[in-house]
Design a protein around this motif. Structure first.
Motif, PDB file in Angstrom:
ATOM      1  N   ILE A 711       0.881  -1.137   0.174  1.00  0.00           N
ATOM      2  CA  ILE A 711      -0.072   0.057  -0.045  1.00  0.00           C
ATOM      3  C   ILE A 711       0.695   1.133   0.024  1.00  0.00           C
ATOM      4  CG2 ILE A 711      -0.406   0.328   2.635  1.00  0.00           C
ATOM      5  CD1 ILE A 711      -2.989   0.918  -0.210  1.00  0.00           C
ATOM      6  N   ALA A 712       2.110   1.212   0.666  1.00  0.00           N
ATOM      7  CA  ALA A 712       2.853   2.340   0.700  1.00  0.00           C
ATOM      8  C   ALA A 712       3.424   2.489  -0.771  1.00  0.00           C
ATOM      9  CB  ALA A 712       4.125   2.154   1.536  1.00  0.00           C
ATOM     10  N   THR A 713       3.729   1.574  -1.419  1.00  0.00           N
ATOM     11  CA  THR A 713       4.157   1.586  -2.958  1.00  0.00           C
ATOM     12  C   THR A 713       3.076   2.277  -3.545  1.00  0.00           C
ATOM     13  OG1 THR A 713       5.879  -0.250  -2.514  1.00  0.00           O
ATOM     14  CG2 THR A 713       5.288   0.487  -4.873  1.00  0.00           C
ATOM     15  N   LEU A 714       1.961   1.567  -3.741  1.00  0.00           N
ATOM     16  CA  LEU A 714       0.756   2.095  -4.304  1.00  0.00           C
ATOM     17  C   LEU A 714       0.448   3.485  -4.185  1.00  0.00           C
ATOM     18  CD1 LEU A 714      -1.269   0.798  -6.520  1.00  0.00           C
ATOM     19  CD2 LEU A 714      -2.766   0.181  -4.407  1.00  0.00           C
ATOM     20  N   GLN A 715       0.299   3.964  -3.069  1.00  0.00           N
ATOM     21  CA  GLN A 715      -0.008   5.249  -2.706  1.00  0.00           C
ATOM     22  C   GLN A 715       1.035   5.959  -3.231  1.00  0.00           C
ATOM     23  OE1 GLN A 715      -0.517   5.596   1.592  1.00  0.00           O
ATOM     24  NE2 GLN A 715      -2.661   4.866   1.209  1.00  0.00           N
ATOM     25  N   GLN A 716       2.132   5.903  -3.268  1.00  0.00           N
ATOM     26  CA  GLN A 716       3.319   6.827  -3.632  1.00  0.00           C
ATOM     27  C   GLN A 716       3.344   7.053  -5.362  1.00  0.00           C
ATOM     28  OE1 GLN A 716       5.667   8.695  -2.458  1.00  0.00           O
ATOM     29  NE2 GLN A 716       6.808   9.120  -4.496  1.00  0.00           N
ATOM     30  N   GLU A 717       2.861   5.656  -5.982  1.00  0.00           N
ATOM     31  CA  GLU A 717       3.160   5.687  -7.180  1.00  0.00           C
ATOM     32  C   GLU A 717       1.906   6.448  -7.887  1.00  0.00           C
ATOM     33  OE1 GLU A 717       4.566   4.149 -11.063  1.00  0.00           O
ATOM     34  OE2 GLU A 717       5.149   4.634  -9.286  1.00  0.00           O
ATOM     35  N   LEU A 718       0.544   6.263  -7.154  1.00  0.00           N
ATOM     36  CA  LEU A 718      -0.770   6.838  -7.734  1.00  0.00           C
ATOM     37  C   LEU A 718      -0.888   8.091  -7.350  1.00  0.00           C
ATOM     38  CD1 LEU A 718      -3.091   3.622  -7.530  1.00  0.00           C
ATOM     39  CD2 LEU A 718      -1.340   4.424  -9.468  1.00  0.00           C
ATOM     40  N   LYS A 719      -0.344   8.718  -6.355  1.00  0.00           N
ATOM     41  CA  LYS A 719      -0.901   9.958  -5.607  1.00  0.00           C
ATOM     42  C   LYS A 719      -0.821  11.115  -6.509  1.00  0.00           C
ATOM     43  CE  LYS A 719       3.254  11.364  -3.592  1.00  0.00           C
ATOM     44  NZ  LYS A 719       4.082  11.641  -2.309  1.00  0.00           N
ATOM     45  N   ASP A 720      -0.067  11.002  -7.752  1.00  0.00           N
ATOM     46  CA  ASP A 720       0.112  12.318  -8.494  1.00  0.00           C
ATOM     47  C   ASP A 720      -0.492  12.093  -9.970  1.00  0.00           C
ATOM     48  OD1 ASP A 720       1.486  14.045  -6.585  1.00  0.00           O
ATOM     49  OD2 ASP A 720       3.380  13.020  -7.162  1.00  0.00           O
ATOM     50  N   HIS A 721      -1.013  10.898 -10.193  1.00  0.00           N
ATOM     51  CA  HIS A 721      -1.346  10.271 -11.282  1.00  0.00           C
ATOM     52  C   HIS A 721      -2.924  11.088 -11.636  1.00  0.00           C
ATOM     53  CE1 HIS A 721      -2.600   8.071 -14.758  1.00  0.00           C
ATOM     54  NE2 HIS A 721      -3.522   7.251 -14.305  1.00  0.00           N
ATOM     55  N   PRO A 722      -2.819  11.881 -13.026  1.00  0.00           N
ATOM     56  CA  PRO A 722      -3.745  12.869 -12.826  1.00  0.00           C
ATOM     57  C   PRO A 722      -5.412  12.182 -13.086  1.00  0.00           C
ATOM     58  CG  PRO A 722      -2.349  12.640 -14.991  1.00  0.00           C
ATOM     59  CD  PRO A 722      -1.810  11.899 -13.794  1.00  0.00           C
ATOM     60  N   ASP A 723      -5.453  11.015 -13.760  1.00  0.00           N
ATOM     61  CA  ASP A 723      -6.689  10.116 -13.789  1.00  0.00           C
ATOM     62  C   ASP A 723      -6.979   9.532 -12.611  1.00  0.00           C
ATOM     63  OD1 ASP A 723      -6.895  11.235 -16.342  1.00  0.00           O
ATOM     64  OD2 ASP A 723      -5.668   9.695 -17.149  1.00  0.00           O
ATOM     65  N   GLN A 724      -6.029   9.307 -11.720  1.00  0.00           N
ATOM     66  CA  GLN A 724      -6.416   8.618 -10.341  1.00  0.00           C
ATOM     67  C   GLN A 724      -7.030   9.142  -9.424  1.00  0.00           C
ATOM     68  OE1 GLN A 724      -5.863   5.222 -10.317  1.00  0.00           O
ATOM     69  NE2 GLN A 724      -7.068   5.117  -8.472  1.00  0.00           N
ATOM     70  N   VAL A 725      -8.500   9.180  -9.113  1.00  0.00           N
ATOM     71  CA  VAL A 725      -9.126   9.703  -8.113  1.00  0.00           C
ATOM     72  C   VAL A 725      -9.728   8.695  -7.085  1.00  0.00           C
ATOM     73  CG1 VAL A 725      -9.756  12.033  -9.276  1.00  0.00           C
ATOM     74  CG2 VAL A 725     -11.143   9.721  -9.475  1.00  0.00           C
ATOM     75  N   ARG A 726      -9.685   7.490  -7.656  1.00  0.00           N
ATOM     76  CA  ARG A 726     -10.172   6.286  -6.681  1.00  0.00           C
ATOM     77  C   ARG A 726      -9.290   6.149  -5.481  1.00  0.00           C
ATOM     78  NH1 ARG A 726     -11.493   1.652 -11.415  1.00  0.00           N
ATOM     79  NH2 ARG A 726     -13.582   2.560 -12.063  1.00  0.00           N
ATOM     80  N   ARG A 727      -9.780   5.780  -4.438  1.00  0.00           N
ATOM     81  CA  ARG A 727      -8.981   5.954  -3.013  1.00  0.00           C
ATOM     82  C   ARG A 727      -8.061   4.770  -2.888  1.00  0.00           C
ATOM     83  NH1 ARG A 727     -14.021   8.627  -2.729  1.00  0.00           N
ATOM     84  NH2 ARG A 727     -14.037  10.488  -1.979  1.00  0.00           N
ATOM     85  N   VAL A 728      -7.159   5.118  -2.106  1.00  0.00           N
ATOM     86  CA  VAL A 728      -6.116   3.883  -1.633  1.00  0.00           C
ATOM     87  C   VAL A 728      -6.176   3.905  -0.065  1.00  0.00           C
ATOM     88  CG1 VAL A 728      -4.028   2.855  -1.919  1.00  0.00           C
ATOM     89  CG2 VAL A 728      -4.958   4.331  -3.720  1.00  0.00           C
TER      90      VAL A 728
END
Length: 779
Positions: A711-728
């Motif tokens: 989850i730490a890796t997933l949040q880091q990878e997706l936090k700045d993804h412009p299309d990613q608004v689904r929550r982690v």
């Protein structure tokens, strides 16, 4: 919808963070981004994936987790970054703060659902139904387990005759105030005078064995510790029993991560301290080997089974107890075993013996298993005799001896149980017992018993217990007890089994459960469940939470019987392990595509769920095809495939996965390891699925570090993804596999069903997973 990891937490577990560089960095190892979504055609990505609601557009701020860029490990010439390795220490303040921060993020979201309490109330009402196990006789008493409905633990009752009123004999609910101390392994002495039973805390695999006097109902002073993955086998003189233990360590409460090594077989004499127990077997030159013992029906022999992993193979030794001049406790060294099978070529399970004529169930040259007989006076393998030959298609799941000269054989026929009675003497079939489409969830009956009980269950049947008097000329099983759940009508539901093709054209079975009259227009929420590993078959089983999902949320349940499991024997198992592990993920992807193509659902309303090895399945599949799934639910998943073997009993899983210490196997593992294959979706408008991960701070089998690092890796990878608004998110509990705490289970069930927004379904983890009967030390 969101990417979520749910890890429940005890009061002493908190989580922490700090910033660092990109989580996708894997130094020195090249992954082709063009191939990380293996699919038939890129056009299969649904257009709806890019559509977001106003709810989805509310971005979350995730806790910062410190990235340690200095942690890089070289695997066979490839440098692999491991920036969150500090999360492997469950006792560090930083790890505890990280867990707390994640829980502070996820809990308000789950608890804030406006219909949660209504759903919880309904689930509690339905779950409050009696649950009873098959009766069994020991000594002069019958026993059975019974739960009145909402008890945290089932209670063991005793009675002299089947018509008598049962009395409480052992109530695990009295072991602790919160119901998280559970009853583990147990075994009565041959005469029924004593009961040796294990107790585990917070769902840990560690157990403490105690001894109870049956007549008085009081526990003796005996207390045996450092026990895990242990059988209990009494000698027929009723003086003591064999059990497996590990060397005493600094910590054994379920929160440690050290590898479990050097298991040994000991013999305990009732009324003596554990320090005086007799060492009966150990093998320090092979520290990963594990052992189990069984005393034969006649009490003449102890059979020692030695395994090195979760592969269905074992060594087979025996010792004639009556040849020991001073008994077991008089041995000054290990027992003088005869090594009948001294290799790991096949699996052997003891069934019965008449003198030195022994009957075993085995997969030796029989991937679907068979029953053989070995004369201990003439043990050359070519002299071994087939008693019941391997079936041409069906898999022999288990075999038991009953009524002196009969064998009960349970087969798996296209993932449905069939039950037979054969003669022990020549293996000929006596009768087949009638069964509907479902599973045998319980069986009792020993060689000295003239009767047997078995419990039938299915996706719609909570449990029906049958009794058969085998002393009668006509064998007619009679219903002993039928369980009903008020508010759930079987006639409202439909169960079907279909077969679909995987990418390599292999036919894969899948059960689908839904309300009758459902409209197949592609709009139904679907929960797709899978496992696919360790020779474990996902057989039909009753889950109230899933039926509630179907009944009240219009959901569809699909259970895919993937390769890697035991549905069609060892060949099916080997088709999804080691270098062929990708077959399991392809089977699961194909199941999802079948459900979409046949208008059960669409990708946005498709949730996938799995636990343990099934959690690995979920992690790998959402990484490989994020556009195909709306939600991923991973329970205690194995996420770090490069380091799993270093913790607790993880080394035993190398038989299914391989090991990164070996170069060829490293390349298998790094290509699908969930921790190492997280990537931002590359196609505009495509998000990563919503995710929910569960772990437990006392899970000493699949340790929490897997979910935390993921989850730490997933949040880091997706936090700045412009299309990613689904929550982690992530939540941790203080109870491994939610053992024994029905209230906590129900609360997480309701949140599990409701917290994932935007119409994406989820069904929460059931208290008893259908694959809970793992082999010892199993993932």
């Amino acid at each position: 919808s969101s990417v979520v990891v749910c890890c429940r937490i005890s009061t002493n577990h908190l989580l922490t963070s700090a910033s660092g560089r990109s989580a996708s960095t894997i130094a020195g190892y090249s992954h082709s981004r063009a191939n990380y979504w293996p699919c038939r055609t890129i056009s299969s990505i649904p257009a709806s994936s890019s559509t977001m609601t106003s709810t989805e557009q509310q971005r979350w701020q995730y806790p910062d987790a410190r990235r340690d860029a200095s942690v890089i490990e070289n695997y066979h010439g490839s440098d692999i970054a491991d920036p969150y390795r500090w999360l492997e220490d469950p006792d560090s303040k930083e790890t505890q703060e990280f867990v707390e921060a994640q829980n502070n993020l996820s809990r308000p979201y789950i608890d804030g659902n406006p219909v949660k309490e209504t759903f919880l109330k309904r689930l509690t009402e339905l779950y409050n139904y009696p649950k009873t196990g098959c009766p069994f006789r020991r000594g002069n008493h019958f026993y059975h387990y019974h739960n009145t409905g909402l008890q945290n633990q089932s209670v063991l009752y005793s009675y002299e005759n089947l018509t008598d009123e049962p009395k409480v004999f052992l109530d695990p609910n009295t072991f602790s105030e919160d119901g998280t101390v559970a009853l583990g392994a147990m075994q009565f002495s041959k005469d029924g005078r004593y009961l040796a039973y294990g107790v585990s805390s917070s769902g840990s695999d560690w157990q403490t064995i105690k001894v109870r006097d049956v007549e008085s109902g009081e526990d003796l002073e005996d207390k045996l510790e450092h026990i895990k993955f242990s059988s209990i086998a009494w000698t027929h003189d009723h003086k003591g029993f064999f059990y497996g233990r590990y060397p005493a360590g600094d910590k054994a409460d379920g929160t440690e991560t050290d590898a479990n090594l050097n298991q040994m077989l000991s013999y305990h004499v009732v009324g003596t301290p554990q320090s005086e127990d007799t060492l009966c077997w150990e093998c320090p030159e092979e520290p990963k080997w594990m052992c189990g013992a069984e005393v034969t029906d006649d009490g003449e022999y102890v059979v020692l089974v030695i395994s090195e992993s979760c592969d269905p193979v074992n060594r087979l030794y025996y010792c004639k107890l009556t040849d020991l001049p001073d008994g077991v406790s008089g041995c000054k060294d290990q027992l003088p075993y005869v090594k009948l099978v001294d290799n790991f070529d096949a699996k052997y399970d003891y069934i019965a013996n008449d003198g030195r004529q022994f009957t075993f169930m085995t997969n030796l040259n029989a991937p679907r298993y068979k029953v053989i007989r070995i004369n201990f006076d003439d043990v050359e393998q070519e002299k071994w005799v087939d008693v019941v030959a391997e079936h041409s298609k069906d898999v022999l799941s288990w075999c038991a001896c009953v009524n002196q000269d009969k064998l009960v054989l349970c087969y798996l026929q296209d993932v449905k149980n069939v039950l037979y009675l054969h003669k022990l003497s020549d293996g000929s079939c006596v009768t087949q017992f009638p069964l509907d489409v479902g599973s045998i969830a319980g069986y009792t009956g020993r060689r000295e018993d003239s009767f047997m009980f078995y419990k039938f269950t299915s996706y719609l049947t909570p449990g029906t217990i049958y009794y058969c008097d085998l002393s009668q000329p006509t064998l007619e099983p009679k219903m002993h007890l039928e369980t009903e759940v008020k508010g759930v009508k079987q006639s409202d539901f439909e169960v079907k089994q279909i077969f679909y093709e995987s990418y390599d054209r292999t036919r894969i079975p899948m059960f689908i459960v839904h309300r009758k009259g459902i409209t197949l227009d592609g709009s139904n929420p679907v929960l797709l469940y899978g496992y696919g590993g360790f020779n474990i078959a996902l057989e039909p089983g009753f889950s109230l939470s899933r039926l509630l999902f179907i009944q009240h949320l219009g959901g569809v349940l699909a259970v895919a019987n993937l390769r890697g499991g035991g549905e069609y024997g060892e060949t099916w198992h080997k088709g999804g392990m080691l270098a062929k592990k990708q077959n399991v993920f392809d089977d699961f992807h194909s199941a999802a595509e079948y459900l979409i193509a046949n208008k059960y659902t669409n990708s946005k309303k498709l949730a996938i769920q799995g636990g343990s090895n099934g959690g690995l399945l979920v992690g790998a599949c959402v990484n490989q095809k994020p556009y195909l799934y709306g939600c991923g639910i991973a329970q205690v998943g194995v996420m770090d495939m490069l380091r799993f073997h270093k913790f607790t009993i993880g080394h035993a899983w190398c038989s299914d996965y391989g090991c990164s210490d070996k170069e060829e196997e490293f390349h298998w593992l790094v290509r699908y390891s969930p921790l190492h294959t997280i990537r931002k979706p590359l196609i505009a408008g495509v998000q990563f699925p919503s995710m929910i991960l569960f772990t437990g701070d006392h899970d000493d089998r699949v340790v929490p570090l897997h979910s935390l690092k993921y989850i730490a890796t997933l949040q880091q990878e997706l936090k700045d993804h412009p299309d990613q608004v689904r929550r982690v998110m992530t939540v941790e509990v203080g109870v491994h596999r939610w053992c024994g705490d029905a209230v906590i289970v129900v609360i997480n069930m309701s949140g599990f069903m409701l917290f994932v927004g935007n119409g994406c379904p989820s069904s929460q983890p059931d208290l008893m997973l259908s694959h809970v009967l793992h082999c010892t030390a199993h993932c």
